[in-house]
Design a protein around this motif. Structure first.
Motif, PDB file in Angstrom:
ATOM      1  N   MET A 198     -27.697  10.033 -13.104  1.00  0.00           N
ATOM      2  CA  MET A 198     -27.657  11.022 -12.011  1.00  0.00           C
ATOM      3  C   MET A 198     -26.349  10.903 -11.211  1.00  0.00           C
ATOM      4  O   MET A 198     -25.945   9.818 -10.834  1.00  0.00           O
ATOM      5  CB  MET A 198     -28.829  10.789 -11.033  1.00  0.00           C
ATOM      6  N   TYR A 199     -25.751  12.032 -10.963  1.00  0.00           N
ATOM      7  CA  TYR A 199     -24.556  12.046 -10.127  1.00  0.00           C
ATOM      8  C   TYR A 199     -24.951  12.165  -8.661  1.00  0.00           C
ATOM      9  O   TYR A 199     -26.006  12.698  -8.323  1.00  0.00           O
ATOM     10  CB  TYR A 199     -23.662  13.242 -10.481  1.00  0.00           C
ATOM     11  N   PRO A 226     -21.007  21.997  -2.274  1.00  0.00           N
ATOM     12  CA  PRO A 226     -21.485  22.861  -1.170  1.00  0.00           C
ATOM     13  C   PRO A 226     -22.702  23.679  -1.602  1.00  0.00           C
ATOM     14  O   PRO A 226     -22.712  24.898  -1.525  1.00  0.00           O
ATOM     15  CB  PRO A 226     -20.268  23.739  -0.863  1.00  0.00           C
ATOM     16  N   GLY A 227     -23.714  23.000  -2.068  1.00  0.00           N
ATOM     17  CA  GLY A 227     -24.964  23.597  -2.487  1.00  0.00           C
ATOM     18  C   GLY A 227     -24.978  23.792  -3.985  1.00  0.00           C
ATOM     19  O   GLY A 227     -23.980  24.232  -4.548  1.00  0.00           O
ATOM     20  N   LEU A 237     -11.772  16.941 -10.785  1.00  0.00           N
ATOM     21  CA  LEU A 237     -13.243  16.936 -10.789  1.00  0.00           C
ATOM     22  C   LEU A 237     -13.787  15.991 -11.866  1.00  0.00           C
ATOM     23  O   LEU A 237     -14.725  15.231 -11.607  1.00  0.00           O
ATOM     24  CB  LEU A 237     -13.772  18.356 -11.013  1.00  0.00           C
ATOM     25  N   ASP A 238     -13.182  16.035 -13.060  1.00  0.00           N
ATOM     26  CA  ASP A 238     -13.644  15.167 -14.153  1.00  0.00           C
ATOM     27  C   ASP A 238     -13.445  13.693 -13.802  1.00  0.00           C
ATOM     28  O   ASP A 238     -14.317  12.863 -14.026  1.00  0.00           O
ATOM     29  CB  ASP A 238     -12.888  15.482 -15.450  1.00  0.00           C
ATOM     30  N   MET A 252     -20.119  14.195  -7.916  1.00  0.00           N
ATOM     31  CA  MET A 252     -19.839  15.559  -8.327  1.00  0.00           C
ATOM     32  C   MET A 252     -19.308  16.370  -7.145  1.00  0.00           C
ATOM     33  O   MET A 252     -19.983  16.518  -6.134  1.00  0.00           O
ATOM     34  CB  MET A 252     -21.114  16.206  -8.865  1.00  0.00           C
ATOM     35  N   LEU A 253     -18.066  16.821  -7.297  1.00  0.00           N
ATOM     36  CA  LEU A 253     -17.485  17.745  -6.320  1.00  0.00           C
ATOM     37  C   LEU A 253     -17.415  19.106  -6.982  1.00  0.00           C
ATOM     38  O   LEU A 253     -17.732  19.253  -8.157  1.00  0.00           O
ATOM     39  CB  LEU A 253     -16.087  17.271  -5.901  1.00  0.00           C
TER      40      LEU A 253
END
Ligand code: PLP
Length: 377
Positions: A1-2, A7-8, A308-309, A318-319
């Motif tokens: 799980m990240y 932002p949602g 991001l990776d 996770m962004l």
């Protein structure tokens, strides 16, 4: 799980997850459920500081936007679409789908809507059935000041439909004071419940306008009039997602019981911007900074995907990038609801510091340090 710091959807607290596992009733037949739903809607309205009624809809946040447009729009209606972001512009599609004529008022995507410029436009043209605007346009993080814009629209006799899906609760909303017509929200942003529910808060003026229509609403699922007298008649237009609503109720109570909720959002947002700027990165916007999301431009020599990776693989966080006109252009840090915790954001900056170093992007400061220092200041 990240660790999801997007932002949602946002992180979901354990008490919300547990509430979703409560026993299920038959929501169509159980009188207690009608009361439970009603109280949950009232709790939502009270958190928005309004006497207006709210409805919880079984569907994603988008359903609130579509339902507001479906129920207000009649063929040929002129609708003012305030456009300074991707969601802002997107309202035109809903207006068109339901036969309306969207009139776009397009403004700088890097600046909050300017009330003076809007008023200059409204003086020359204010023949609109209603207007749409976005409170926080999430793809860019643009915050528009609804406490000024809604009264301005009202001054010209124009009811407002506000998409506050990603702002609600992270930004204080005084719905009665600002006089918004319909305010749209969703479960998966600052409220930090899982995705699956939308809600609308409907002012008496909006109610009257919806009920004054001459033609039937061209939708079943998105027709807010289908909820008329739901409590008196003990009847919902469709079976309510009981477990989602249990979760929502717990999430609303979390917000209600957290006296520091809005202040914490404001402080984390301010300090996040300070960290980004101190490092020499460029905030995407010039004005209109939201409490719920911080957005910065991709620095030279590296791509959004690489950042991001790297953050995901290296730090398990996770962004988000962005989409539409901002595809590949920016990184978004979602600090709303359960994400808006100092330790979680410090970890985000720690991860970004590492990732940018590995990717060879020179920074003027260590963002995590600036974040921690300024938080304590
Ligand atoms: C998240 C969001 C919605 C809901 O849309 P989804 O993309 O389906 O999650 C609507 N408006 C805004 C401004 C949002 O941020």
């Amino acid at each position: 799980m990240y660790e999801i710091m997007t932002p949602g959807p946002t992180q979901v607290r354990e008490n919300v997850r547990l509430a979703r596992s409560l026993a299920c009733t038959n929501p169509d037949l159980d009188p207690d459920f009608y009361t439970y739903y009603k109280e949950t809607c009232e709790l939502l309205s009270s958190l928005l500081h309004t006497h207006s009624r709210s409805l919880i809809l079984g569907g994603e946040g988008i359903l609130a936007l579509e339902a507001a447009c479906a129920t207000l729009t009649e063929p040929g209606d002129r609708v003012l679409v305030l456009d300074n972001g991707v969601f802002g512009k997107g309202f035109a599609d809903f207006v068109r789908i339901y036969g309306g004529e969207p009139v776009l008022y397009t403004a700088d995507y890097r600046r909050a809507l300017d009330p003076e410029a809007l008023e200059a436009f409204l003086r020359s043209d204010h023949n609109f059935k209603y207007a749409t605007l976005v409170h926080c346009d999430t793809p860019s993080g643009m915050l528009n000041d609804i406490s000024v814009l809604c009264p301005l629209l009202n001054k010209y006799g124009i009811l407002s439909v506000v998409d506050s899906v990603s702002a609600m609760f992270g930004e204080e909303i005084h719905a009665d004071d600002c006089g918004a017509g319909i305010i749209c929200g969703g479960s998966q942003k600052a409220l930090s419940a899982p995705p699956g529910l939308a809600f609308v808060t409907i002012s008496p003026d909006a109610d009257a306008l919806m009920h004054s229509r001459k033609t039937p609403v061209a939708s079943f699922y998105a027709n807010l009039l289908a909820f008329d007298r739901w409590y008196e008649n003990q009847w919902f237009p469709y079976t309510m997602p009981v477990s989602d609503i249990h979760g929502l109720r717990a999430a609303l109570k979390n917000v209600r019981d957290d006296r520091d909720f809005v202040n914490r959002h404001a402080q984390i947002a301010r300090v996040s911007r300070a960290a980004v700027t101190a490092a020499g990165l460029k905030l995407h916007q010039e004005t209109g900074f939201s409490n719920t999301v911080t957005v910065f431009d991709i620095p030279e020599g590296v791509s959004a995907k690489e950042i991001l990776d790297m953050v995901r693989q290296d730090s398990n966080i996770m962004l988000a990038g962005s989409f539409d006109v901002l595809e590949g252009q920016v990184i978004r840090l979602g600090h709303m609801g359960e994400n808006a915790r100092p330790e979680k954001m410090a970890a985000v900056f720690h991860a970004l510091d590492r990732a940018l170093a590995v990717l060879g992007v020179p920074l003027d400061a260590v963002m995590e340090e600036v974040f921690r220092e300024q938080l304590d200041a």
